[in-house]
Enzyme design. Structure first.
Site, PDB file in Angstrom:
ATOM      1  N   GLU B  88       0.828  -1.215   0.000  1.00  0.00           N
ATOM      2  CA  GLU B  88       0.000   0.000   0.000  1.00  0.00           C
ATOM      3  C   GLU B  88       0.863   1.265   0.000  1.00  0.00           C
ATOM      4  O   GLU B  88       0.348   2.362  -0.174  1.00  0.00           O
ATOM      5  CB  GLU B  88      -0.914   0.051   1.231  1.00  0.00           C
ATOM      6  CG  GLU B  88      -1.961  -1.040   1.319  1.00  0.00           C
ATOM      7  CD  GLU B  88      -1.528  -2.125   2.288  1.00  0.00           C
ATOM      8  OE1 GLU B  88      -0.327  -2.455   2.310  1.00  0.00           O
ATOM      9  OE2 GLU B  88      -2.395  -2.625   3.019  1.00  0.00           O
ATOM     10  N   ASP B 108       8.382  -5.466  -2.369  1.00  0.00           N
ATOM     11  CA  ASP B 108       7.098  -6.178  -2.315  1.00  0.00           C
ATOM     12  C   ASP B 108       7.060  -7.190  -3.453  1.00  0.00           C
ATOM     13  O   ASP B 108       7.540  -6.934  -4.561  1.00  0.00           O
ATOM     14  CB  ASP B 108       5.928  -5.199  -2.438  1.00  0.00           C
ATOM     15  CG  ASP B 108       4.618  -5.851  -2.046  1.00  0.00           C
ATOM     16  OD1 ASP B 108       4.119  -5.565  -0.939  1.00  0.00           O
ATOM     17  OD2 ASP B 108       4.096  -6.677  -2.832  1.00  0.00           O
ATOM     18  N   ALA B 141      11.041 -10.440  -0.812  1.00  0.00           N
ATOM     19  CA  ALA B 141      11.613  -9.631   0.271  1.00  0.00           C
ATOM     20  C   ALA B 141      12.742 -10.364   0.986  1.00  0.00           C
ATOM     21  O   ALA B 141      13.712  -9.755   1.434  1.00  0.00           O
ATOM     22  CB  ALA B 141      10.514  -9.245   1.269  1.00  0.00           C
ATOM     23  N   ASP B 159       5.939  -5.962   6.779  1.00  0.00           N
ATOM     24  CA  ASP B 159       4.521  -5.633   6.568  1.00  0.00           C
ATOM     25  C   ASP B 159       3.987  -6.625   5.548  1.00  0.00           C
ATOM     26  O   ASP B 159       3.730  -6.292   4.393  1.00  0.00           O
ATOM     27  CB  ASP B 159       4.424  -4.194   6.057  1.00  0.00           C
ATOM     28  CG  ASP B 159       2.977  -3.762   5.837  1.00  0.00           C
ATOM     29  OD1 ASP B 159       2.072  -4.441   6.360  1.00  0.00           O
ATOM     30  OD2 ASP B 159       2.780  -2.759   5.143  1.00  0.00           O
TER      31      ASP B 159
END
Lengths: 308, 308, 308, 308
Positions: B88, B108, B141, B159
């Site tokens: 996001e 990501d 990642a 995250d």
């Protein structure tokens, strides 16, 4: 952990259908109503007006064939047809399958509905929009029929939304309106109207009241119904003629005779309507027949009847 | 008759949240997961991955501030930050508020997620995408951090999606991975990871197991949680440092000291995180503390732990 | 083909909790409200009044400990306690754990609730009904406290239903009532009231208004909250004292001091309330603090505030 | 804030019925299945076996009259009737209305179902339990018919649960079983079986397969259906005779003739079945007829067919 999307539509306050939702394609407020095009996993692309399913890809042929063909074949030789409502253009599609038809005048209130159906529901209107016999207008179906249209009609098809309080179609279910329609019909003319839910648990909402109201204006009115899965209910219709036809003969029409009439008068195949489907549709189950017989309400401008 | 649209998300097999659905804006399958952007009436625009809410407009600031700021302020002077996941771009947004930060490397897995978030969730990433300090990459990642990235980091923020069987993030919750991360941290370095549900009824899913696993690789690990209404649950995090910090001192940090540190080190206002919010987040209720203390599972490649 | 049973409880008009239902044990209309005892798979046996969860087996200890112990320990040496409401008898159970207590007077409006709780929720009231210190009466909590009860009290606990229009508890949330309660308290007396939802999305319903109203009648009022999973929300409380206590000192009370006070004054173990849980409960997140600070409504008989 | 209780029953994986739940009266596991008696607001008291509605107070008469009377009247003079299943005792009730009947042997597998129906559904079995012509036994309907029962029967009624994998009734839908039943029938004997969903969207589950299987064992098999609102669908039946009867003559039976036969042979009023209802039931809509005609599956012990 899982999640899911649902379209939940009430059949009654105590019963609703939960349909798995795939897409929400269109959602706007027109001048008259909320217009949505959605897709459910069970019923495919679906037109929803003011939160209520109008027709769905999987079974729209059942609804539209049931609405149109019994009236057209009861007439026998319809040349000029008037459609009130019918925004999906599928009612026009079915009318235009009758080779006797020279002109179909269709008047729908809501241009947004007609536009979105043309764009999002192409299979609903296949062939109808290009047919030169179709005269499609946006406006008030009642005013146009009674004040603006020239001449008279052989068949009038009312493909309008249910009589809901504050809904746009309330005035199209009254004795006053039916009496005016009768005057716009040629001799032997036929009117058919969708008539709301007709199942065991919901036929008393308006199906019988519409039937009794039509009987104030026509000598012969025959109620019938069919299961529409995407409506979650059997659905009712009433067909009325200006002739003193025998309702029993209509209900028990011979299978072979009707199949032959369809073959002779309808171009292309029908998916639903034939002699056996007719017997199924026109012979209501006893509970619903009893409900219609017991109905005392007549719908007038002064005493409207509203559906749930 | 009324109808309605719903997004139904399970919290547990016996409990789900029913959220009124307004739109289904985006729905595609990426190479890694199903990616949806929806809008609910209660929580606004929401990113849903594999059927699970990732963050919602109404409370994404709570989640992202809770994930980022405790770790950054525990470090005190982070210059180089690594974000695993964070599609996001809101995690990057929060990291970049720290004036000490010279570089944020974010990796990501799913380019579709990053692209759709840039397009559909502009307020999530306000300011972060144009910030020259952000080095945004699409890839794995774990591999990038351990094999491709040069140098070491002050803070690593994970995250990532929950450890679900067959999910892409399972290898980012193991003892093996945490030990490798510890080696990529500078002295005094800090790791923080989202850690699954942390409520009374669901904290035993993985919150404690992640905590116990981190303790295999770090001398000080502090669990904390916050209520995220759009997740239907308190949500857990674990922050770990390479220093033998006193967990009690972290939990009971003085309100004034933390407020002063935020004022000194963070540019712009925080909406959620401050001294009192810190006390709320870091002092878990007794039942959850007892659950973490009783947890015996350590997550390894050989013995993974999966959430519901 | 499968089927399932559900208890669906709205948190807001756009969000509800769907809980798998196991049994519907009791369902009757009392003179005051609809009284139901149900069992859900997630939360176990649950008391539902007028369609709203009052307390559930899985987490009733969180609610009842949070309601009772902060007030009792803030007082320090309560001898005489008044409970308004409290039909489950679990509030009495918690009060009676304090060894200083000589008498608990409890007045609940609805004898049916008290009877059904005694029968169906035995673990809720374990030990309290037989305790000779409990004086249990059926009647109006307001009238009894102000007109019938002799003497004054050290602590008043209001365990009453939410302020819903036409609900029986509306008059127990007004400035007028709080001013009268203040007069029935001994010097150093404490009042605590449940105060409705306190989550990010629903704290503006009444939590802040109750806080501001109490401030009209007491020199020190401290709001706090805790997550109650069976309520689907953080839940709010306000504790008020007749002394000009420092709210900040209450919020940031030292963990060790509070743990020691509990050990000294409470017989038996607490499952939820201790020093760390206190810090979690009394340090509200910033958004909720801001909401309370911005609240301007004061609830009076002339200007009531109703929850959704 | 409001809450509500729901019984959610799947019609298909993508469509379910949500019925407002009033009570959960009985819920136990028998030796064979989960047995529940519930009450919904729409359909009243309802028997649910293994999570599936068996019959509901509001429309059980439709189901039971449709199951029994077409077969009994097709036979014309049934004296000895065998019921497989029929735990509600309503099938027996309908059989016993035929004045020609001297004996009804009913064998249901599950004594708990029979007991709970006697107690909780008294109107279902009004008159049947005390009728000396009823020989009610608990046991395996197949074994009893084929191995234990003496003599032969005029009509066999199979009122059994759907063919679900691992369900108890699977062996009562096979060609092998039907061939054995044919041998237990007197000349001119008739078998009728409930045959699963028969609607537009679900008639392909098993309705046609049962029809094709019966045709392996009987010279004349006629499928029919009726809408059962509490089932959320049209429901199918197949009636088979050992005589080479003309199916078309059965379907198009004259209304007056059937009404006269009912008047002559059935004591008491029927609420649903009469000449017009017969035409509605036996004249399937075209889509379903086409589906049956296209069905190629024959159910055998080696090749079972399972419903959703």
């Amino acid at each position: 952990m899982t999640s899911s999307f649902w379209f939940d539509e009430e059949v009654t306050p105590d019963l609703s259908m939960r349909m798995r939702l795939k897409t929400l394609t269109f959602d706007e407020q027109s001048d008259f109503q909320r217009v949505q095009v959605i897709e459910t996993a069970e019923f495919g692309t679906t037109l929803v007006l003011d939160g209520k399913t109008q027709s769905a890809k999987v079974d729209e042929y059942v609804y539209h064939e049931c609405l149109v063909h019994p009236a057209m074949l009861l007439h026998g030789n319809p040349k000029r047809v008037y459609i009130g409502g019918g925004g999906e253009l599928a009612t026009a599609r079915e009318c235009l399958k009758h080779t006797s038809v020279a002109e179909v005048v269709m008047v729908d209130l809501d241009g947004m509905v007609v536009d979105v159906c043309k764009k999002e529901l192409p299979s609903w209107n296949a062939g109808s929009t290009e047919d030169p016999r179709l005269d499609l207008r946006i406006g008030d179906a009642r005013s146009y029929l009674l004040e603006e249209s020239s001449g008279t009609f052989d068949v009038v098809v009312l493909d309008i939304s249910d009589p809901i309080e504050a809904g746009p179609a309330v005035h199209l279910y009254t004795q006053e309106f039916y009496e005016l329609v009768a005057k716009k019909l040629n001799p032997g003319g036929v009117l058919v109207t969708q008539s709301g839910p007709a199942g065991l648990i919901n036929h008393t909402e308006c199906f019988g009241a519409i039937h009794q109201t039509l009987k104030m204006a026509f000598p012969c009115v025959v109620p019938y119904s069919v299961t529409i899965p995407s409506f979650g209910s059997d659905w009712g219709f009433n067909v009325a003629t200006t002739l003193a036809t025998d309702a029993k003969a209509v209900r028990e029409r011979k299978v072979e005779d009707l199949d032959a009439a369809i073959a002779a008068k309808v171009s292309g195949d029908l998916q639903h309507y034939d002699g056996q489907s007719h017997l199924c549709m026109f012979n209501l189950i006893k509970t619903v027949r009893d409900g219609i017989a017991a109905e005392t309400r007549v719908i007038t401008e002064a005493n409207p009847v509203f559906m749930y």
